[in-house]
Structure formats: C-alpha cells, structure tokens
Enzyme design. Sequence first.
Site, PDB file in Angstrom:
ATOM      1  N   HIS A   8       0.989  -1.297   0.167  1.00  0.00           N
ATOM      2  CA  HIS A   8       0.114  -0.006  -0.072  1.00  0.00           C
ATOM      3  C   HIS A   8       0.896   1.245   0.015  1.00  0.00           C
ATOM      4  O   HIS A   8       1.916   1.109   0.395  1.00  0.00           O
ATOM      5  CB  HIS A   8      -1.064   0.126   1.214  1.00  0.00           C
ATOM      6  CG  HIS A   8      -0.325  -0.077   2.581  1.00  0.00           C
ATOM      7  ND1 HIS A   8      -0.071  -0.911   3.314  1.00  0.00           N
ATOM      8  CD2 HIS A   8       0.035   0.962   3.351  1.00  0.00           C
ATOM      9  CE1 HIS A   8       0.383  -0.812   4.446  1.00  0.00           C
ATOM     10  NE2 HIS A   8       0.644   0.616   4.467  1.00  0.00           N
ATOM     11  N   HIS A  88       4.028   7.236   3.377  1.00  0.00           N
ATOM     12  CA  HIS A  88       5.068   6.200   3.388  1.00  0.00           C
ATOM     13  C   HIS A  88       4.312   5.169   2.453  1.00  0.00           C
ATOM     14  O   HIS A  88       3.503   5.209   1.746  1.00  0.00           O
ATOM     15  CB  HIS A  88       4.942   5.366   4.762  1.00  0.00           C
ATOM     16  CG  HIS A  88       3.705   4.640   5.076  1.00  0.00           C
ATOM     17  ND1 HIS A  88       2.762   5.338   5.708  1.00  0.00           N
ATOM     18  CD2 HIS A  88       3.328   3.630   5.090  1.00  0.00           C
ATOM     19  CE1 HIS A  88       1.806   4.395   5.932  1.00  0.00           C
ATOM     20  NE2 HIS A  88       2.095   3.364   5.482  1.00  0.00           N
ATOM     21  N   GLU A 137       7.676   1.178   4.941  1.00  0.00           N
ATOM     22  CA  GLU A 137       7.351   0.142   6.039  1.00  0.00           C
ATOM     23  C   GLU A 137       7.550  -0.979   5.405  1.00  0.00           C
ATOM     24  O   GLU A 137       7.083  -1.392   4.135  1.00  0.00           O
ATOM     25  CB  GLU A 137       5.692   0.439   6.108  1.00  0.00           C
ATOM     26  CG  GLU A 137       4.814  -0.718   7.067  1.00  0.00           C
ATOM     27  CD  GLU A 137       3.415  -0.418   7.109  1.00  0.00           C
ATOM     28  OE1 GLU A 137       2.867   0.634   6.709  1.00  0.00           O
ATOM     29  OE2 GLU A 137       2.614  -1.147   7.657  1.00  0.00           O
TER      30      GLU A 137
HETATM   31  C1  LIG Z   1       1.089   0.632  11.725  1.00  0.00           C
HETATM   32  C2  LIG Z   1      -0.445   0.708  11.111  1.00  0.00           C
HETATM   33  C3  LIG Z   1      -0.345   1.238   9.575  1.00  0.00           C
HETATM   34  C4  LIG Z   1       0.199  -0.007   8.780  1.00  0.00           C
HETATM   35  O1  LIG Z   1       0.039   0.203   7.667  1.00  0.00           O
HETATM   36  O2  LIG Z   1       0.082  -1.212   9.231  1.00  0.00           O
HETATM   37  C5  LIG Z   1       0.638   2.493   9.252  1.00  0.00           C
HETATM   38  O3  LIG Z   1       1.379   2.464   8.058  1.00  0.00           O
HETATM   39  S1  LIG Z   1       0.481   3.821  10.596  1.00  0.00           S
HETATM   40  C6  LIG Z   1       1.848   4.849   9.727  1.00  0.00           C
HETATM   41  C7  LIG Z   1       2.264   5.865  11.014  1.00  0.00           C
HETATM   42  N1  LIG Z   1       3.170   5.320  11.748  1.00  0.00           N
HETATM   43  C8  LIG Z   1       4.438   5.586  11.485  1.00  0.00           C
HETATM   44  O4  LIG Z   1       4.750   6.532  10.660  1.00  0.00           O
HETATM   45  C9  LIG Z   1       5.499   5.006  12.226  1.00  0.00           C
HETATM   46  C10 LIG Z   1       6.966   5.505  11.983  1.00  0.00           C
HETATM   47  N2  LIG Z   1       7.174   6.985  11.651  1.00  0.00           N
HETATM   48  C11 LIG Z   1       7.900   7.723  12.599  1.00  0.00           C
HETATM   49  O5  LIG Z   1       8.495   6.934  13.562  1.00  0.00           O
HETATM   50  C12 LIG Z   1       7.998   9.025  12.489  1.00  0.00           C
HETATM   51  O6  LIG Z   1       6.960   9.541  11.715  1.00  0.00           O
HETATM   52  C13 LIG Z   1       9.332   9.634  11.861  1.00  0.00           C
HETATM   53  C14 LIG Z   1      10.408   9.301  12.615  1.00  0.00           C
HETATM   54  C15 LIG Z   1       9.544   8.994  10.570  1.00  0.00           C
HETATM   55  C16 LIG Z   1       9.314  11.002  11.619  1.00  0.00           C
HETATM   56  O7  LIG Z   1       8.961  11.460  12.705  1.00  0.00           O
HETATM   57  P1  LIG Z   1       8.766  12.939  13.133  1.00  0.00           P
HETATM   58  O8  LIG Z   1       7.858  13.752  11.868  1.00  0.00           O
HETATM   59  O9  LIG Z   1       8.064  13.548  14.488  1.00  0.00           O
HETATM   60  O10 LIG Z   1      10.213  13.401  13.154  1.00  0.00           O
HETATM   61  P2  LIG Z   1      11.296  14.666  12.347  1.00  0.00           P
HETATM   62  O11 LIG Z   1       9.998  15.785  11.971  1.00  0.00           O
HETATM   63  O12 LIG Z   1      12.281  15.251  13.053  1.00  0.00           O
HETATM   64  O13 LIG Z   1      11.382  14.172  11.045  1.00  0.00           O
HETATM   65  C17 LIG Z   1      12.734  13.577  10.892  1.00  0.00           C
HETATM   66  C18 LIG Z   1      13.073  13.896   9.139  1.00  0.00           C
HETATM   67  O14 LIG Z   1      12.303  13.005   8.603  1.00  0.00           O
HETATM   68  C19 LIG Z   1      11.301  13.778   7.772  1.00  0.00           C
HETATM   69  N3  LIG Z   1      10.074  12.892   7.645  1.00  0.00           N
HETATM   70  C20 LIG Z   1       9.266  12.861   8.674  1.00  0.00           C
HETATM   71  N4  LIG Z   1       8.264  11.973   8.259  1.00  0.00           N
HETATM   72  C21 LIG Z   1       8.418  11.679   7.014  1.00  0.00           C
HETATM   73  C22 LIG Z   1       7.945  11.180   5.952  1.00  0.00           C
HETATM   74  N5  LIG Z   1       6.589  10.379   6.287  1.00  0.00           N
HETATM   75  N6  LIG Z   1       8.524  10.893   4.642  1.00  0.00           N
HETATM   76  C23 LIG Z   1       9.545  11.489   4.502  1.00  0.00           C
HETATM   77  N7  LIG Z   1      10.152  12.160   5.289  1.00  0.00           N
HETATM   78  C24 LIG Z   1       9.778  12.397   6.436  1.00  0.00           C
HETATM   79  C25 LIG Z   1      11.153  14.953   8.300  1.00  0.00           C
HETATM   80  O15 LIG Z   1      10.794  16.017   7.158  1.00  0.00           O
HETATM   81  C26 LIG Z   1      12.740  15.151   8.941  1.00  0.00           C
HETATM   82  O16 LIG Z   1      13.551  15.690   7.710  1.00  0.00           O
HETATM   83  P3  LIG Z   1      14.371  17.119   7.820  1.00  0.00           P
HETATM   84  O17 LIG Z   1      15.110  17.119   6.760  1.00  0.00           O
HETATM   85  O18 LIG Z   1      15.246  16.647   9.187  1.00  0.00           O
HETATM   86  O19 LIG Z   1      13.269  17.975   8.164  1.00  0.00           O
HETATM   87 CO   LIG Z   2       1.179   1.595   6.418  1.00  0.00          CO
END
Ligand SMILES: CC[C@H](C(=O)O)C(=O)SCCNC(=O)CCNC(=O)[C@H](O)C(C)(C)COP(=O)(O)OP(=O)(O)OC[C@H]1O[C@@H](n2cnc3c(N)ncnc32)[C@H](O)[C@@H]1OP(=O)(O)O
Ligand SMILES: [Co+2]
Length: 146
Positions: A8, A88, A137
């Site tokens: 997905h 993602h 993921e």
């Molecule tokens: C699990 C149920 C379901 C499934 O399919 O089964 C799902 O998929 S649920 C999806 C939601 N859960 C998650 O996303 C868990 C993993 N994600 C994380 O741990 C955080 O979202 C993380 C660490 C990727 C980002 O956290 P946060 O936004 O709080 O941190 P920062 O703002 O410091 O980001 C760090 C850096 O990464 C860039 N970033 C953040 N999110 C994304 C993204 N989705 N795609 C690409 N890049 C991303 C952000 O811009 C920061 O970059 P920088 O250059 O430092 O600004």
């Molecule tokens: Co997902």
Amino acid sequence: MKLGRLNHIGVAVPDMQAALAYYRDIMGAQVITEPFDLPEQGVKVAFVNTPDAHGEPTGTQIELIEPLGESSPIAGFIAKNPAGGQHHLCYEVEDIEAAREWFTTQGKRILGPTRIGAHGTPIFFLHPKDMLGQLTEIMETPRGGH
Ligand SMILES: CC[C@H](C(=O)O)C(=O)SCCNC(=O)CCNC(=O)[C@H](O)C(C)(C)COP(=O)(O)OP(=O)(O)OC[C@H]1O[C@@H](n2cnc3c(N)ncnc32)[C@H](O)[C@@H]1OP(=O)(O)O
Ligand SMILES: [Co+2]
C-alpha cells in the site's frame, strides 16, 4: 531478503471522512475497509482500492491514516503538511525477521520494534533518510492472500 509486492501507499490526512469522500466521489475509488482505530499505532486507518477497467478491485491499496491521540507518530507530519500528503510506502516480505536482519546489516535505521500493523501481520518502519527520502514500511505477507 526476498522483496514482495507494494502492499500500500500510506497517505496522511487531517480529516478521514473528507478524505474518504474525495477518494470515493472524486476519484471513483472503492472504500474496502471503513475507518478503524489503531490506538497502539496512534492512527485511525481506512483502505481504499482503485478498481480495474472492469470495475473489479485491484491490489492497489491506498491506506488513509489520520492522527489518533496527542502522541501520534504522524502528528508532526500533519503539522508540517496541513493538507496531508503521501506519507509512506509499504512492501511485503515473506519473513519479517529476515528482513529486519537484512536492513540492519545494510545500515538502515529501523524505527522501533516490530509490531502488528493494520493488516494484522508484523511490520516495521525504516527511516526515510536512509530510504531515498521515503518512509518505508515492511510488512510480512498475510498468509493466504493480501
Ligand atoms: C502501523 C499501522 C499502519 C500500517 O500500515 O500497518 C501504518 O502504516 S501507520 C503509519 C504511521 N506510523 C509511522 O509512521 C511510524 C514510523 N514513523 C515515525 O517513527 C516518524 O513518523 C518519523 C521518525 C519517520 C518522523 O517523525 P517526526 O515527523 O516526528 O520527526 P521529524 O519531523 O524530526 O522528521 C525527521 C526527518 O524525517 C522527515 N520525515 C518525517 N516524516 C517523513 C515521511 N513520512 N516521509 C519522508 N520524510 C519524513 C522530516 O521531514 C525530517 O527531515 P528533515 O530534513 O530533518 O526536516
Ligand atoms: Co502503512
């Protein structure tokens, strides 16, 4: 590691009902799973599917996710992207532990423990900065289909 299909595309949305109406009414997609809460993952989830030329559901799933709770892992994403956006990509693998081992040896940062995802199978996430800018993921293929 044996990579499987793209399961997905995750799309973060600020308003689940408005997003479902958009995909259903504007895009002609089929809502295949009505919204449900995954409190342990901090999201509300729904799945839409894009039909084939004959109107039959295909395997192309869009996973709509809305922040659930203050500590939702996508709260930061929505704060930065108030309209929502592509969040993602999720790929299937046959063996989640072998995949975890593979990405670790490749120096890719794994975000947190392996846990149960929206399809009821084990998943983990890889840091976007290690994956061509894409939050990635990895999920174990559901036994008996997708
Ligand atoms: C699990 C149920 C379901 C499934 O399919 O089964 C799902 O998929 S649920 C999806 C939601 N859960 C998650 O996303 C868990 C993993 N994600 C994380 O741990 C955080 O979202 C993380 C660490 C990727 C980002 O956290 P946060 O936004 O709080 O941190 P920062 O703002 O410091 O980001 C760090 C850096 O990464 C860039 N970033 C953040 N999110 C994304 C993204 N989705 N795609 C690409 N890049 C991303 C952000 O811009 C920061 O970059 P920088 O250059 O430092 O600004
Ligand atoms: Co997902």
